[in-house]
Design an enzyme around this catalytic site. Structure first.
Site, short mmCIF file in Angstrom:
data_model
loop_
_atom_site.label_atom_id
_atom_site.label_comp_id
_atom_site.label_asym_id
_atom_site.label_seq_id
_atom_site.Cartn_x
_atom_site.Cartn_y
_atom_site.Cartn_z
N GLN A 140 -6.49 0.12 -7.51
CA GLN A 140 -5.23 -0.24 -8.91
C GLN A 140 -5.92 0.31 -9.57
OE1 GLN A 140 -3.85 -4.62 -8.33
NE2 GLN A 140 -4.65 -5.00 -10.12
N LYS A 160 -3.70 3.24 -12.29
CA LYS A 160 -3.13 3.63 -13.08
C LYS A 160 -2.92 3.50 -14.10
CE LYS A 160 -1.43 0.30 -9.95
NZ LYS A 160 -2.14 1.31 -8.70
N SER A 212 -6.28 10.37 -48.57
CA SER A 212 -7.46 10.09 -48.56
C SER A 212 -7.70 8.24 -49.83
CB SER A 212 -8.82 10.94 -49.44
OG SER A 212 -10.44 9.06 -49.64
N GLU A 253 -6.00 16.19 -36.66
CA GLU A 253 -7.37 16.07 -35.96
C GLU A 253 -7.93 15.08 -34.95
OE1 GLU A 253 -10.43 15.04 -39.47
OE2 GLU A 253 -8.08 15.24 -40.20
N ASN A 293 -4.97 15.60 -46.05
CA ASN A 293 -5.87 15.70 -44.57
C ASN A 293 -4.78 15.97 -43.16
OD1 ASN A 293 -8.47 14.83 -46.16
ND2 ASN A 293 -7.82 12.73 -45.62
N ASN A 332 0.67 -1.52 -0.42
CA ASN A 332 0.24 0.24 -0.20
C ASN A 332 0.70 1.69 0.17
OD1 ASN A 332 -1.95 -2.05 0.54
ND2 ASN A 332 -2.36 -0.94 1.85
N1 ARG Z 1 -1.50 -4.27 -7.13
C1 ARG Z 1 -2.06 -2.65 -6.50
C2 ARG Z 1 -2.57 -0.96 -7.24
O1 ARG Z 1 -2.01 -1.09 -7.67
C3 ARG Z 1 -0.45 -2.96 -5.47
C4 ARG Z 1 -1.28 -3.26 -3.15
C5 ARG Z 1 -1.82 -4.35 -3.44
N2 ARG Z 1 -2.27 -3.96 -1.61
C6 ARG Z 1 -3.28 -5.09 -1.54
N3 ARG Z 1 -2.82 -5.08 0.00
N4 ARG Z 1 -3.68 -5.34 -1.96
O2 ARG Z 1 -3.17 -0.76 -6.48
#
Ligand code: ARG
Length: 466
Positions: free
Chosen positions: A331, A334, A286, A299, A294, A113
């Protein structure tokens, strides 16, 4: 430990997750791109554990050696990523521990975490610095184009209707200003990205005597005067993604600016405007109509703003109902952040390159800018200088415009007598306001498109961007 089971399940669980569960929960397919920053964080964490006596020097050395070897293999594409190990953090830790027994001590006082919060902050910090350089380069290409065609005038538009004449450079510098605000927002965001969450553990820090300041300093989490920047609440530290939202918000506004620039370029490249010609290498054809050329890059720059805005909304929606603290929902942050960064990097770079490969059509711009109607306001200002209230002058010039329309003449084609027929305040010098060169020499308030002021602004930006 059970075979084929990730470290996070050993002990408590009877076996590994079901296959579709592993597939559903894994993130290593996309978060592996954090590997450099994950390893950097681990190297510094190991250094700190040794400093406080939880690792021997030999153990620290073995971990450092092992992590560096793994880094080399990843770089060479030889590392085998396993979806069953969920994410980048566990893949690296498991492989290290397989090679180096001391690897099992690396997770001391660290949770995924605080680790993932650290990795994302480290990664984003680099991305922002890179992006700032790219935006500056785009600003430079706008200034260069403005300088190259410094004498070119075009109509300025409101409601996409011809309004008043401006230097092309003035129009381009409007985007330089917008991009500068984008840079300021990104720098501001950087100051809140640049705070070290490590030591927050899973939620409640650690009972072990970690040296958070040492870690922050080694990882460059310091302010402009070198003071270490640490998160001040372990619960906030593991659940906070404000810094990611701020980046996505700053990037969304940047993408909107790029989209608007793209739209202007698309209009200007049309036969109807014909103000610019984008080099063949930056346009596409085209598949059906042989005559087409184009402006696809512009665009796509316009179109890609949609996904960048979408990423911001996705991220906010993801966060809005989360209870404290870390939840696996996080998660999902990302891919949104990665996609935003990738999209704005590419768009900024391509727009800069396209501008460097764009020519301005002097003749078409001159012809459009010579429309005397663009100077109708100057004619009203002429009457104001004779003491007429502006509202009345506006009305009088409106009548002059209507007269010219009825007579089928351009505004500057009316005779002195015709002007006098509308209002006696018009002198023989009134038609002089339609001299474009003189008109541009008069607009020299700060920020106005006058000849002297635009030259000054171009010089200011050239200096500031050098
Ligand atoms: N892959 C997880 C994320 O991207 C990492 C942290 C996961 N922690 C957990 N306690 N499952 O957030």
């Amino acid at each position: 430990m059970k075979k084929n089971s990730p470290v996070s399940r050993s002990g408590r669980f009877a076996g590994g997750p079901a296959r579709d569960v592993a597939q559903f929960t894994e993130s290593v397919s996309f978060d592996r791109r954090l590997w450099r920053h994950d390893i950097l964080g681990s190297l510094v964490h190991a250094e700190m554990l040794q400093k406080i006596g939880l690792l021997s020097s030999a153990e620290r050395n073995a971990i450092v050696h092992g992590l560096k070897a793994i880094a080399r293999e990843i770089e060479q594409g030889k590392f085998h990523w396993k979806a069953t190990l969920e994410d980048v953090h566990m893949n690296l830790e498991a492989e290290l521990t397989r090679r180096v027994p001391a690897g099992a001590k690396l997770h001391t006082a660290r949770s995924r975490n605080d680790q993932v919060a650290l990795d994302l902050r480290l990664w984003l910090r680099d991305e922002i610095v890179l992006l700032l350089g790219e935006i500056t380069d785009l600003q430079r290409s706008l200034v260069t184009l403005g300088e190259k065609y410094a004498d070119v005038l075009i109509p300025g538009y409101t409601h996409l209707q011809r309004a008043q004449p401006v230097y092309l450079a003035h129009h381009l510098l409007a985007y330089v200003e917008m991009l500068e605000r984008d840079c300021e927002r990104l720098w501001d965001c950087h100051s809140r990205v640049n705070i070290c969450p490590l030591g927050s553990g899973a939620i409640a820090g650690s009972t072990l005597p970690l040296d958070r300041v040492f870690v922050a300093k080694l990882l460059g989490f310091v302010d402009a005067s070198g003071r270490p920047q640490l998160t001040q609440n372990s619960m906030d530290a593991v659940s906070d993604r404000d810094f990611a939202v701020e980046f996505c918000a700053a990037a969304a506004l940047l993408a909107v600016h790029l989209s608007r620039l793209a739209e202007d370029l698309i209009l200007w490249a049309s036969v109807e405007f014909n103000f610019i010609k984008i080099a063949d290498s930056y346009t596409t054809g085209s598949s059906l109509m042989p005559q087409k050329k184009n402006p696809d890059i512009a665009e796509l720059a316009r179109g890609k703003s949609g996904r960048v805005i979408g990423n911001l909304v996705a991220l906010l929606t993801l966060l809005k109902g989360l209870p404290m603290t870390y939840n696996r929902d996080l998660q999902e942050d990302k891919e949104r952040v990665f996609d935003t960064a990738d999209t704005v990097h590419a768009t900024v770079r391509l727009m800069a390159a396209m501008l460097r490969n764009t020519k301005v059509n002097h003749a078409a711009c001159a012809s459009a800018a010579s429309d005397p109607a663009l100077l109708a306001t100057d004619l009203a200002d002429y009457l104001v200088k004779k003491g007429m209230p502006f509202r009345q002058a506006h009305h009088v010039v409106g009548a002059v415009v209507a007269l010219a329309e009825r007579a089928g003449k351009p505004l500057n084609g009316l005779t002195f007598a015709e002007l006098q027929s509308v209002d006696k305040n018009f002198g023989r010098d009134a038609l002089g306001v339609f001299d474009l060169k003189r008109a541009m020499a008069k607009r020299n308030l700060t920020g106005a498109p006058g000849t002297r002021e635009v030259a000054k602004q171009l010089a200011r930006w050239r200096e500031q961007l050098s």
